[in-house]
Design a protein around this motif. Structure first.
Motif, PDB file in Angstrom:
ATOM      1  N   MET A 142      -1.618   1.171   4.164  1.00 23.59           N
ATOM      2  CA  MET A 142      -1.200  -0.224   4.157  1.00 23.59           C
ATOM      3  C   MET A 142       0.178  -0.342   4.798  1.00 23.59           C
ATOM      4  O   MET A 142       1.013   0.550   4.647  1.00 23.59           O
ATOM      5  CB  MET A 142      -1.151  -0.758   2.714  1.00 23.59           C
ATOM      6  N   LYS A 143       0.398  -1.438   5.505  1.00 23.66           N
ATOM      7  CA  LYS A 143       1.712  -1.680   6.080  1.00 23.66           C
ATOM      8  C   LYS A 143       1.962  -3.180   6.159  1.00 23.66           C
ATOM      9  O   LYS A 143       1.055  -3.998   5.956  1.00 23.66           O
ATOM     10  CB  LYS A 143       1.820  -1.053   7.466  1.00 23.66           C
ATOM     11  N   GLY A 144       3.196  -3.547   6.465  1.00 26.74           N
ATOM     12  CA  GLY A 144       3.561  -4.951   6.558  1.00 26.74           C
ATOM     13  C   GLY A 144       4.245  -5.461   5.306  1.00 26.74           C
ATOM     14  O   GLY A 144       4.135  -4.866   4.231  1.00 26.74           O
ATOM     15  N   VAL A 145       4.956  -6.575   5.432  1.00 21.85           N
ATOM     16  CA  VAL A 145       5.571  -7.241   4.284  1.00 21.85           C
ATOM     17  C   VAL A 145       4.516  -8.092   3.587  1.00 21.85           C
ATOM     18  O   VAL A 145       3.829  -8.892   4.221  1.00 21.85           O
ATOM     19  CB  VAL A 145       6.744  -8.133   4.732  1.00 21.85           C
ATOM     20  N   LEU A 146       4.373  -7.909   2.288  1.00 21.97           N
ATOM     21  CA  LEU A 146       3.412  -8.683   1.502  1.00 21.97           C
ATOM     22  C   LEU A 146       4.147  -9.766   0.713  1.00 21.97           C
ATOM     23  O   LEU A 146       5.064  -9.468  -0.055  1.00 21.97           O
ATOM     24  CB  LEU A 146       2.660  -7.777   0.530  1.00 21.97           C
ATOM     25  N   HIS A 147       3.752 -11.000   0.916  1.00 24.44           N
ATOM     26  CA  HIS A 147       4.303 -12.106   0.137  1.00 24.44           C
ATOM     27  C   HIS A 147       3.330 -12.393  -1.008  1.00 24.44           C
ATOM     28  O   HIS A 147       2.139 -12.660  -0.781  1.00 24.44           O
ATOM     29  CB  HIS A 147       4.478 -13.350   0.994  1.00 24.44           C
ATOM     30  N   ILE A 148       3.840 -12.346  -2.228  1.00 24.63           N
ATOM     31  CA  ILE A 148       2.977 -12.433  -3.410  1.00 24.63           C
ATOM     32  C   ILE A 148       3.434 -13.557  -4.334  1.00 24.63           C
ATOM     33  O   ILE A 148       4.628 -13.758  -4.552  1.00 24.63           O
ATOM     34  CB  ILE A 148       2.980 -11.095  -4.176  1.00 24.63           C
ATOM     35  N   GLU A 149       2.457 -14.274  -4.889  1.00 30.84           N
ATOM     36  CA  GLU A 149       2.710 -15.266  -5.929  1.00 30.84           C
ATOM     37  C   GLU A 149       1.746 -15.009  -7.084  1.00 30.84           C
ATOM     38  O   GLU A 149       0.539 -14.856  -6.870  1.00 30.84           O
ATOM     39  CB  GLU A 149       2.527 -16.685  -5.402  1.00 30.84           C
ATOM     40  N   CYS A 151      -1.811 -13.226  -2.249  1.00 33.79           N
ATOM     41  CA  CYS A 151      -1.087 -12.169  -1.548  1.00 33.79           C
ATOM     42  C   CYS A 151      -1.401 -12.262  -0.065  1.00 33.79           C
ATOM     43  O   CYS A 151      -2.575 -12.359   0.318  1.00 33.79           O
ATOM     44  CB  CYS A 151      -1.488 -10.793  -2.086  1.00 33.79           C
ATOM     45  N   SER A 152      -0.383 -12.242   0.767  1.00 33.67           N
ATOM     46  CA  SER A 152      -0.607 -12.266   2.207  1.00 33.67           C
ATOM     47  C   SER A 152      -1.429 -11.047   2.610  1.00 33.67           C
ATOM     48  O   SER A 152      -1.280  -9.968   2.052  1.00 33.67           O
ATOM     49  CB  SER A 152       0.728 -12.266   2.954  1.00 33.67           C
ATOM     50  N   GLY A 153      -2.320 -11.254   3.557  1.00 37.69           N
ATOM     51  CA  GLY A 153      -3.217 -10.165   3.939  1.00 37.69           C
ATOM     52  C   GLY A 153      -4.378 -10.010   2.993  1.00 37.69           C
ATOM     53  O   GLY A 153      -5.181  -9.083   3.127  1.00 37.69           O
ATOM     54  N   GLU A 154      -4.458 -10.905   1.996  1.00 37.33           N
ATOM     55  CA  GLU A 154      -5.556 -10.896   1.024  1.00 37.33           C
ATOM     56  C   GLU A 154      -5.707  -9.555   0.312  1.00 37.33           C
ATOM     57  O   GLU A 154      -6.817  -9.081   0.049  1.00 37.33           O
ATOM     58  CB  GLU A 154      -6.877 -11.291   1.703  1.00 37.33           C
ATOM     59  N   LYS A 155      -4.579  -8.928  -0.008  1.00 40.00           N
ATOM     60  CA  LYS A 155      -4.609  -7.667  -0.750  1.00 40.00           C
ATOM     61  C   LYS A 155      -4.884  -7.942  -2.228  1.00 40.00           C
ATOM     62  O   LYS A 155      -4.391  -8.913  -2.800  1.00 40.00           O
ATOM     63  CB  LYS A 155      -3.285  -6.922  -0.594  1.00 40.00           C
ATOM     64  N   LYS A 156      -5.654  -7.075  -2.840  1.00 37.00           N
ATOM     65  CA  LYS A 156      -5.980  -7.216  -4.252  1.00 37.00           C
ATOM     66  C   LYS A 156      -4.884  -6.589  -5.119  1.00 37.00           C
ATOM     67  O   LYS A 156      -4.102  -5.767  -4.656  1.00 37.00           O
ATOM     68  CB  LYS A 156      -7.319  -6.541  -4.552  1.00 37.00           C
ATOM     69  N   CYS A 157      -4.873  -6.979  -6.373  1.00 39.09           N
ATOM     70  CA  CYS A 157      -3.958  -6.362  -7.332  1.00 39.09           C
ATOM     71  C   CYS A 157      -4.737  -5.412  -8.230  1.00 39.09           C
ATOM     72  O   CYS A 157      -5.966  -5.506  -8.362  1.00 39.09           O
ATOM     73  CB  CYS A 157      -3.244  -7.411  -8.178  1.00 39.09           C
ATOM     74  N   LYS A 203      -8.153   1.326  -3.666  1.00 35.37           N
ATOM     75  CA  LYS A 203      -7.803   1.420  -2.249  1.00 35.37           C
ATOM     76  C   LYS A 203      -7.206   0.102  -1.755  1.00 35.37           C
ATOM     77  O   LYS A 203      -7.625  -0.980  -2.173  1.00 35.37           O
ATOM     78  CB  LYS A 203      -9.048   1.744  -1.410  1.00 35.37           C
ATOM     79  N   ASN A 204      -6.231   0.215  -0.869  1.00 37.48           N
ATOM     80  CA  ASN A 204      -5.713  -0.948  -0.142  1.00 37.48           C
ATOM     81  C   ASN A 204      -5.332  -2.101  -1.076  1.00 37.48           C
ATOM     82  O   ASN A 204      -5.657  -3.259  -0.822  1.00 37.48           O
ATOM     83  CB  ASN A 204      -6.759  -1.413   0.876  1.00 37.48           C
ATOM     84  N   SER A 205      -4.634  -1.759  -2.151  1.00 41.22           N
ATOM     85  CA  SER A 205      -4.274  -2.746  -3.168  1.00 41.22           C
ATOM     86  C   SER A 205      -2.796  -2.623  -3.548  1.00 41.22           C
ATOM     87  O   SER A 205      -2.123  -1.661  -3.181  1.00 41.22           O
ATOM     88  CB  SER A 205      -5.128  -2.562  -4.420  1.00 41.22           C
ATOM     89  N   SER A 241      -2.359   7.972  -0.757  1.00 39.41           N
ATOM     90  CA  SER A 241      -3.093   6.718  -0.886  1.00 39.41           C
ATOM     91  C   SER A 241      -2.576   5.680   0.109  1.00 39.41           C
ATOM     92  O   SER A 241      -1.527   5.853   0.720  1.00 39.41           O
ATOM     93  CB  SER A 241      -2.950   6.170  -2.307  1.00 39.41           C
ATOM     94  N   ASN A 242      -3.338   4.597   0.243  1.00 37.41           N
ATOM     95  CA  ASN A 242      -2.921   3.517   1.146  1.00 37.41           C
ATOM     96  C   ASN A 242      -2.568   2.251   0.369  1.00 37.41           C
ATOM     97  O   ASN A 242      -2.731   1.135   0.862  1.00 37.41           O
ATOM     98  CB  ASN A 242      -4.015   3.215   2.177  1.00 37.41           C
ATOM     99  N   ASN A 243      -2.051   2.433  -0.854  1.00 34.53           N
ATOM    100  CA  ASN A 243      -1.666   1.303  -1.694  1.00 34.53           C
ATOM    101  C   ASN A 243      -0.164   1.068  -1.652  1.00 34.53           C
ATOM    102  O   ASN A 243       0.604   1.942  -1.253  1.00 34.53           O
ATOM    103  CB  ASN A 243      -2.082   1.569  -3.149  1.00 34.53           C
ATOM    104  N   TYR A 244       0.254  -0.114  -2.103  1.00 35.56           N
ATOM    105  CA  TYR A 244       1.645  -0.383  -2.450  1.00 35.56           C
ATOM    106  C   TYR A 244       1.748  -0.303  -3.973  1.00 35.56           C
ATOM    107  O   TYR A 244       0.795  -0.609  -4.688  1.00 35.56           O
ATOM    108  CB  TYR A 244       2.066  -1.780  -1.981  1.00 35.56           C
ATOM    109  N   TYR A 245       2.937   0.093  -4.463  1.00 36.62           N
ATOM    110  CA  TYR A 245       3.127   0.297  -5.899  1.00 36.62           C
ATOM    111  C   TYR A 245       4.346  -0.466  -6.400  1.00 36.62           C
ATOM    112  O   TYR A 245       5.407  -0.451  -5.769  1.00 36.62           O
ATOM    113  CB  TYR A 245       3.308   1.792  -6.212  1.00 36.62           C
TER     114      TYR A 245
END
Length: 332
Positions: free
Chosen positions: A1-8, A58-64, A81-83, A106-110
């Motif tokens: 995963m890459k990029g800035v994620l904007h989350i609400e 979440c921008s990019g439609e990433k799951k939590c 994956k990818n979350s 992994s390809n997640n953000y934490y």
């Protein structure tokens, strides 16, 4: 995963808005600061979906996701994956080498809710936050540690003269070799602590014996997060903290890339928006990415080739006019 994620994350009672720029983010704060509320909201949405009354965007439609079972964290982590994974404080497995190895692959953000030192994880001092509340229900992340434009994190202004009695770096290879050469002949003693984990003890011992001397501490900000709280404790307890300056550029390789010595047009764009280029599964920390980039971009340039093992720094970087360009970012 890459990029800035904007989350609400929101429900009827609270709304949390924040950006994630790197693969590892740490949220600190005392009880009642809002960490537990946010974690519970994310966990509720993860387990119950929209029926929880929580909204996740979440921008990019990433799951939590959350890791909440200390007995099955390993199997759970392998399946996600990818979350964006949230982990509450109090779980000892996050301190283990096995955990660090798994998230490295992994390809997640934490997002870690944690007040303790996560020594196995190379997280940035720039990605340590506390929660700020405005109004009755709006919450956001704010940095705990702020620097000036020259990446200085301590409160003194002595760095403007760039005069020190001693310089200590965590690096024992190319960076140390560079600073030794740069300060040679200027009556400045240049030392290495040999590693990030030994740096704080080195600073503590030095400051206790040499409180009247000016000390410049240089480390890689991209991976210094786990050591920052301890450093600040040592700094505040020092007999003369005004004589200690902490400088945390992303890394030594980042300074070289920033200097413009490569004359490659796309490098400035990469450095301006590194999140868009750094794949978390490939690079555990941004320091690793900047090293890789410098190695790749100089491998065909024999006079300035940068070795992957960071040994035998090319003389090109030590020449006075080139060294001044490298150090300009932190010299001010």
């Amino acid at each position: 995963m890459k990029g800035v994620l904007h989350i609400e994350v929101s429900n009827r009672h609270a709304k949390y808005t924040f950006d994630l720029k790197r693969n590892i983010t740490v949220v600190c704060g005392d009880s009642g600061s809002g960490k537990t509320t946010l974690y519970r909201m994310v966990r509720s949405f993860y387990e119950l979906g929209i029926s929880s009354g929580v909204k996740w965007t979440c921008s990019g439609e990433k799951k939590c996701a959350v890791i909440s079972d200390p007995n099955f964290w390993e199997s759970n982590l392998k399946e996600i994956k990818n979350s964006v994974i949230f982990i509450d404080e109090g779980y000892n497995f996050v301190l283990s080498e096995d955990f660090a190895k798994l998230i490295k692959e992994s390809n997640n953000y934490y997002v870690f809710f944690n007040r303790e030192k996560l020594s196995q994880l190379p997280y940035s001092v720039e990605e340590i936050y506390q929660i700020k509340t405005s109004g009755k229900k709006n919450h956001s992340f704010v940095k705990i540690f702020d620097s000036n434009k020259n990446h200085i994190y301590t409160s003194n202004s002595l760095n403007k003269k760039f005069f020190y009695d001693t310089v200590v770096v965590e690096d024992s290879k190319a960076g140390y070799e560079f600073y030794q050469a740069y300060f040679d002949g200027e009556k400045v003693v240049c030392k290495t602590s040999e590693s990030k984990s030994k740096l704080n003890k080195w600073v503590k011992d030095y400051s206790e014996l040499n409180s009247e001397k000016k000390l410049l501490v240089i480390a890689d900000g991209a991976a210094f997060g786990s050591e920052m709280n301890r450093f600040m404790e040592i700094y505040k307890a020092s007999k003369n903290s005004l004589n200690i300056t902490l400088c945390l550029p992303e890394s030594f390789e980042w300074l070289i890339l920033k200097s413009g010595l490569l004359h490659q047009e796309d490098i400035n764009e990469i450095l301006e928006n590194p999140s868009d280029y750094i794949e978390s599964k490939e690079f555990f920390s941004w320091e690793q990415f900047f090293t890789h980039l410098l190695v790749e971009r100089t491998k065909e340039l024999s006079y300035m080739r940068y070795n992957e093992n960071k040994s035998n720094l090319a003389d090109f970087y030590k020449k006075k006019e080139n060294a001044e360009k490298i150090i300009a970012e932190i010299k001010g």
